[in-house]
Enzyme design. Structure first.
Site, PDB file in Angstrom:
ATOM      1  CB  CYS A 123     -16.855 -15.090 -17.651  1.00  0.00           C
ATOM      2  SG  CYS A 123     -17.524 -13.742 -16.977  1.00  0.00           S
TER       3      CYS A 123
ATOM      4  CD  GLU B 108     -12.885 -19.985 -14.918  1.00  0.00           C
ATOM      5  OE1 GLU B 108     -12.618 -21.264 -15.146  1.00  0.00           O
ATOM      6  OE2 GLU B 108     -13.422 -19.643 -14.064  1.00  0.00           O
TER       7      GLU B 108
ATOM      8  CG  HIS C 245     -15.219 -16.595 -13.081  1.00  0.00           C
ATOM      9  ND1 HIS C 245     -15.091 -17.470 -13.999  1.00  0.00           N
ATOM     10  CD2 HIS C 245     -16.037 -15.473 -13.503  1.00  0.00           C
ATOM     11  CE1 HIS C 245     -15.956 -17.112 -14.878  1.00  0.00           C
ATOM     12  NE2 HIS C 245     -16.842 -16.232 -14.467  1.00  0.00           N
TER      13      HIS C 245
END
Ligand code: PCA
Length: 202
Positions: free
Chosen positions: A142, A79, A166
């Site tokens: 998350c 991310e 992820h």
């Protein structure tokens, strides 16, 4: 030897497993000359960032790698950014379902990951794993964890790199389930290999 904190999540949203829990338990205590500290977190907006912050202060690692499941994604996705909002479409495992609630009233709108996300993607691809940078960690737990950890590091002025990756579903979460027909998945061995590659890329 540098210390790396790796976190993963328990199952949520009706799934019996979370691939990242498997990944975490498969990691050795030492890898590529790094000492691995493992932390399994509850899927709870309040508790997950709190537990991670506590471990951060106790261990003072050189890097934190947070892992979570993103069912439906095809790629393993580091991310780029965590945003200052909680906006849940299902309750967390404590029954909390915030809508448009800021994570930190004193915090910036967003934090960028400080892990080398492009380098991680390249390394994963060079291992034959399908990976891509993601520009949204979502607005669920998350994202809250990633934001919380980066906020803690910034607030305290710590020299710790941090980021979130992820993972897609693994095979057994999809195969034989009528409601997940056509949903992408990866093999559990590949998920484990990916986590080792990510630690190796730091
Ligand atoms: N994935 C969820 C929370 C826990 C997990 O593994 C998310 O993407 O927010």
């Amino acid at each position: 030897m540098p210390d790396i904190l790796v976190t993963a999540f328990r199952p949520f949203g009706g799934d019996g497993i979370n691939p990242t829990e498997r990944i975490l338990s498969s990691l050795p205590d030492e890898l590529d000359g790094k000492h691995i500290f493992k932390l399994l977190l509850p899927v709870e907006f309040e508790e997950a960032p709190r537990m991670a912050a506590r471990s951060l202060m106790r261990i003072r690692p050189s890097a934190v790698v947070m892992l979570g499941q993103a069912g439906g994604r095809r790629d393993i996705t580091p991310e780029r950014v965590a945003i200052n909002i909680m906006d849940a479409s299902i309750p967390d495992n404590a029954g909390y379902e915030p809508k448009d609630v800021p994570l930190a009233s004193d915090g910036p709108a967003a934090y960028f990951a400080t892990l080398p996300i492009k380098h991680i993607v390249e390394r994963l691809r060079s291992q034959g794993l399908s990976a891509a940078v993601s520009n949204s960690a979502g607005t669920y737990v998350c994202n809250a964890l990633m934001y919380g950890v980066l906020h803690e590091i910034a607030r305290r002025g710590l020299d710790i790199k941090a980021g979130f990756v992820h993972f897609p579903f693994i095979r057994e979460q999809v195969e034989g389930r009528a409601d997940r027909q056509g949903v992408p998945f990866i093999e559990p061995e590949d998920a484990i290999r990916a986590a080792r590659t990510i630690v190796g890329a730091l």
